[in-house]
Design a protein around this motif. Structure first.
Motif, PDB file in Angstrom:
ATOM      1  N   SER A 177       0.736  -1.510   0.183  1.00 40.24           N
ATOM      2  CA  SER A 177      -0.204  -0.078  -0.204  1.00 40.24           C
ATOM      3  C   SER A 177       0.706   0.764   0.118  1.00 40.24           C
ATOM      4  O   SER A 177       1.865   0.839   0.371  1.00 40.24           O
ATOM      5  CB  SER A 177      -0.915  -0.089   0.632  1.00 40.24           C
ATOM      6  OG  SER A 177       0.100   0.340   2.280  1.00 40.24           O
ATOM      7  N   ASN A 178      -0.153   2.232  -0.104  1.00 41.89           N
ATOM      8  CA  ASN A 178       0.863   3.307   0.197  1.00 41.89           C
ATOM      9  C   ASN A 178       1.688   4.007   1.472  1.00 41.89           C
ATOM     10  O   ASN A 178       0.914   3.755   1.947  1.00 41.89           O
ATOM     11  CB  ASN A 178       0.041   4.821  -0.071  1.00 41.89           C
ATOM     12  CG  ASN A 178       1.028   5.977  -0.855  1.00 41.89           C
ATOM     13  OD1 ASN A 178       1.750   6.518  -1.450  1.00 41.89           O
ATOM     14  ND2 ASN A 178       0.307   7.460  -0.099  1.00 41.89           N
ATOM     15  N   GLY A 179       3.293   4.566   1.353  1.00 46.82           N
ATOM     16  CA  GLY A 179       3.678   4.472   2.193  1.00 46.82           C
ATOM     17  C   GLY A 179       4.371   2.958   2.891  1.00 46.82           C
ATOM     18  O   GLY A 179       4.567   2.863   4.054  1.00 46.82           O
ATOM     19  N   ALA A 180       4.081   2.210   2.404  1.00 49.47           N
ATOM     20  CA  ALA A 180       4.725   0.734   2.765  1.00 49.47           C
ATOM     21  C   ALA A 180       6.224   0.955   2.852  1.00 49.47           C
ATOM     22  O   ALA A 180       6.791  -0.022   3.599  1.00 49.47           O
ATOM     23  CB  ALA A 180       4.073  -0.308   2.055  1.00 49.47           C
ATOM     24  N   GLY A 181       6.729   1.900   2.280  1.00 49.02           N
ATOM     25  CA  GLY A 181       8.361   1.249   1.703  1.00 49.02           C
ATOM     26  C   GLY A 181       8.911   1.220   0.237  1.00 49.02           C
ATOM     27  O   GLY A 181       9.739   1.061   0.043  1.00 49.02           O
ATOM     28  N   LYS A 182       8.189   1.025  -0.697  1.00 46.33           N
ATOM     29  CA  LYS A 182       8.209   0.498  -2.127  1.00 46.33           C
ATOM     30  C   LYS A 182       9.562   1.465  -2.491  1.00 46.33           C
ATOM     31  O   LYS A 182       9.916   1.367  -2.764  1.00 46.33           O
ATOM     32  CB  LYS A 182       6.555  -0.226  -2.848  1.00 46.33           C
ATOM     33  CG  LYS A 182       6.392  -0.495  -2.242  1.00 46.33           C
ATOM     34  CD  LYS A 182       4.870  -1.044  -3.072  1.00 46.33           C
ATOM     35  CE  LYS A 182       4.089   0.300  -3.501  1.00 46.33           C
ATOM     36  NZ  LYS A 182       3.682   0.790  -2.049  1.00 46.33           N
TER      37      LYS A 182
END
Length: 234
Positions: free
Chosen positions: A35-40
């Motif tokens: 998800s957004n903000g997961a660190g990808k």
């Protein structure tokens, strides 16, 4: 080809990525979903030398941690960044030429690569002289991928290629990714759209709160309850 071990990235007191490990073998398409903000994107920026990191990032046996971004590009790792980041005041041809800037190819080889890009994306051929800033989001994404291919990468990293695009455009982009895959190019695909990512990848990793929470071949991931519930809407 690419092997990451115990990678960590911090922004001040905030640890964005915690001791993650992953591999990308030659010829594979590996996806990192979350998800957004997961660190990808933080992970991508660490691989490409945009931000400093702790741990090990080895590419074809060579340690990349500590190298600058332009040195990593010369090793053959090329990024299609999140948000496309085309040069808005340059036209299509000029943007593509910028992709070949760091390479050592001559003008004839460079023109040959451009023709290959135009075969992949006929719409870009139709808009050679159009300013990139006046193009649609889908066209800019095509241009960003084409610009990266102009560098003749050994490893292509795509960061959120479907972001902000209409479903029909996303389908076209992923059809092109499949075509590039058939040509044997190794890719690391960063995506929130897990369904599309798993449709094209060979293996996948799930990232949550900066940590890897699952990894497997995509055939197995599609059947895992945690993946179905969290990412596939099942």
């Amino acid at each position: 080809m690419l092997e990451i071990e115990q990678l960590s990235v911090s922004y001040g007191r905030i640890q964005a990525v915690r001791n993650i490990s992953l591999k990308v073998e030659s010829g594979e398409v590996v996806t990192l979903i979350g998800s957004n903000g997961a660190g990808k994107t933080t992970t991508v920026h660490a691989i490409t030398g945009v931000i400093p990191a702790q741990g090990s990032i080895r590419y074809e046996g060579k340690e990349l941690c500590g190298l600058s971004a332009h040195q990593i590009v010369r090793e053959g790792i090329v990024l299609v960044p999140e948000g496309r980041r085309v040069f808005p005041r340059l036209n299509v041809e000029e943007n593509l030429y910028m992709g070949a800037y760091a390479s050592k190819m001559g003008s004839a080889e460079r023109d040959q690569e451009m023709e290959r890009v135009f075969q992949l994306f006929p719409r870009l051929a139709e808009r050679k002289t159009q300013l990139a800033g006046t193009m649609s989001g889908g066209e800019q994404q095509m241009l960003a991928i084409g610009r990266a291919l102009m560098a003749k990468p050994k490893l292509l990293i795509l960061d959120e290629p479907s972001m902000g695009l209409a479903p029909i455009v996303v389908k076209d982009i992923f059809d092109t990714i499949r075509q590039i895959k058939q040509e044997g190019l190794t890719m690391l695909l960063i995506e929130q759209n897990a369904m599309m990512a798993l449709s094209v990848a060979d293996r996948g990793y799930g990232l949550e709160h900066g940590e890897i929470v699952f990894s497997d071949h995509v055939e197995n991931l599609r059947d895992q309850d945690v993946v179905k519930k969290a990412y596939l809407g099942k």
